[in-house]
Design a protein around this motif. Sequence first.
Motif, short mmCIF file in Angstrom:
data_model
loop_
_atom_site.label_atom_id
_atom_site.label_comp_id
_atom_site.label_asym_id
_atom_site.label_seq_id
_atom_site.Cartn_x
_atom_site.Cartn_y
_atom_site.Cartn_z
N PRO A 1 0.83 -1.20 0.00
CA PRO A 1 0.00 0.00 0.00
C PRO A 1 0.87 1.26 0.00
O PRO A 1 1.85 1.36 0.75
N GLY A 2 0.57 2.19 -0.89
CA GLY A 2 1.34 3.41 -1.02
C GLY A 2 2.63 3.26 -1.81
O GLY A 2 3.35 4.22 -2.01
N GLY A 3 2.93 2.03 -2.28
CA GLY A 3 4.16 1.77 -3.00
C GLY A 3 4.08 2.11 -4.48
O GLY A 3 3.01 2.40 -5.02
N SER A 4 5.24 2.07 -5.13
CA SER A 4 5.35 2.42 -6.54
C SER A 4 6.49 1.63 -7.17
O SER A 4 7.48 1.34 -6.51
N VAL A 5 6.38 1.34 -8.46
CA VAL A 5 7.48 0.70 -9.18
C VAL A 5 8.47 1.74 -9.70
O VAL A 5 9.49 1.38 -10.27
N GLY A 6 8.20 3.02 -9.50
CA GLY A 6 9.10 4.08 -9.96
C GLY A 6 8.98 4.31 -11.46
O GLY A 6 8.46 3.48 -12.20
N TRP A 7 9.47 5.46 -11.89
CA TRP A 7 9.45 5.77 -13.33
C TRP A 7 10.44 4.86 -14.02
O TRP A 7 11.59 4.72 -13.57
N HIS A 8 10.01 4.22 -15.10
CA HIS A 8 10.87 3.27 -15.80
C HIS A 8 10.36 3.05 -17.23
O HIS A 8 9.28 3.50 -17.59
N SER A 9 11.15 2.35 -18.01
CA SER A 9 10.76 1.91 -19.35
C SER A 9 11.29 0.50 -19.53
O SER A 9 11.94 -0.06 -18.63
N HIS A 10 10.99 -0.08 -20.67
CA HIS A 10 11.44 -1.44 -21.00
C HIS A 10 12.00 -1.46 -22.41
O HIS A 10 11.48 -0.76 -23.28
N PRO A 11 13.01 -2.27 -22.68
CA PRO A 11 13.52 -2.37 -24.05
C PRO A 11 12.63 -3.23 -24.95
O PRO A 11 12.77 -3.21 -26.16
N GLY A 12 11.70 -3.97 -24.35
CA GLY A 12 10.78 -4.83 -25.10
C GLY A 12 9.36 -4.63 -24.62
O GLY A 12 9.07 -3.74 -23.81
N ASP A 13 8.47 -5.48 -25.08
CA ASP A 13 7.06 -5.40 -24.70
C ASP A 13 6.82 -6.09 -23.36
O ASP A 13 7.50 -7.07 -23.02
N VAL A 14 5.83 -5.58 -22.63
CA VAL A 14 5.46 -6.15 -21.35
C VAL A 14 3.94 -6.30 -21.30
O VAL A 14 3.21 -5.38 -21.67
N LEU A 15 3.47 -7.46 -20.86
CA LEU A 15 2.05 -7.71 -20.66
C LEU A 15 1.81 -7.74 -19.16
O LEU A 15 2.51 -8.47 -18.44
N VAL A 16 0.84 -6.98 -18.68
CA VAL A 16 0.58 -6.88 -17.25
C VAL A 16 -0.86 -7.27 -16.95
O VAL A 16 -1.79 -6.77 -17.61
N ASN A 17 -1.04 -8.14 -15.95
CA ASN A 17 -2.37 -8.53 -15.46
C ASN A 17 -2.47 -8.13 -14.00
O ASN A 17 -1.55 -8.40 -13.22
N VAL A 18 -3.58 -7.54 -13.61
CA VAL A 18 -3.81 -7.25 -12.20
C VAL A 18 -4.44 -8.50 -11.59
O VAL A 18 -5.57 -8.86 -11.91
N ALA A 19 -3.68 -9.16 -10.71
CA ALA A 19 -4.16 -10.38 -10.07
C ALA A 19 -4.94 -10.06 -8.80
O ALA A 19 -5.88 -10.78 -8.44
N ASP A 20 -4.54 -8.99 -8.11
CA ASP A 20 -5.22 -8.60 -6.87
C ASP A 20 -4.96 -7.12 -6.61
O ASP A 20 -3.84 -6.64 -6.82
N GLY A 21 -5.97 -6.41 -6.17
CA GLY A 21 -5.81 -5.00 -5.84
C GLY A 21 -6.17 -4.08 -7.00
O GLY A 21 -6.82 -4.49 -7.97
#
Length: 157
Positions: A70-90
């Motif tokens: 809670p209140g956390g962050s992954v920070g500003w970032h990028s990726h050199p390739g594609d990323v698929l993201v699923n919200v599993a909880d929250g």
Amino acid sequence: MSSSVRRCVGFIGAAIGLAVLSTAATLPAVATPNVGVTGEQLSKATVTEPIHIAPDGPVDVQFSVLTVAPGGSVGWHSHPGDVLVNVADGIATRYEADDRQCAPTTFGVGRGWVEHPRHVHTVRNETDKPLTLDVVLITPAGQPSGISEPDPGNCRF
């Protein structure tokens, strides 16, 4: 060949095609069953944006589960390739570096998104419960899966 003969041949071809399709539809499916295999679906999400993944060469494929407090962050970032993201909880709240208005986009359980190469963004957990993300990273072979980026200054957090 006259046009009436061509038409007759066309009708015969179409009739044979329909007969083959209807016969194939009534035949039982022949498949090999799984033997000694168990599986568990980690999460499933609906992604509404187009997905087009076409790497130029070999890739590393990484499957990760991220938990954001809670209140956390992954920070500003990028990726050199594609990323698929699923919200599993929250509930995930995503911000884009190129959005001068810093408008949040929220994703709940069962929703997902695509992060395209070199696009700077962050994901935050702005709730009081943990956030769990199932992530598939498709990265050019040998490159890091994520790149920390400087704060673009468009958001006040």
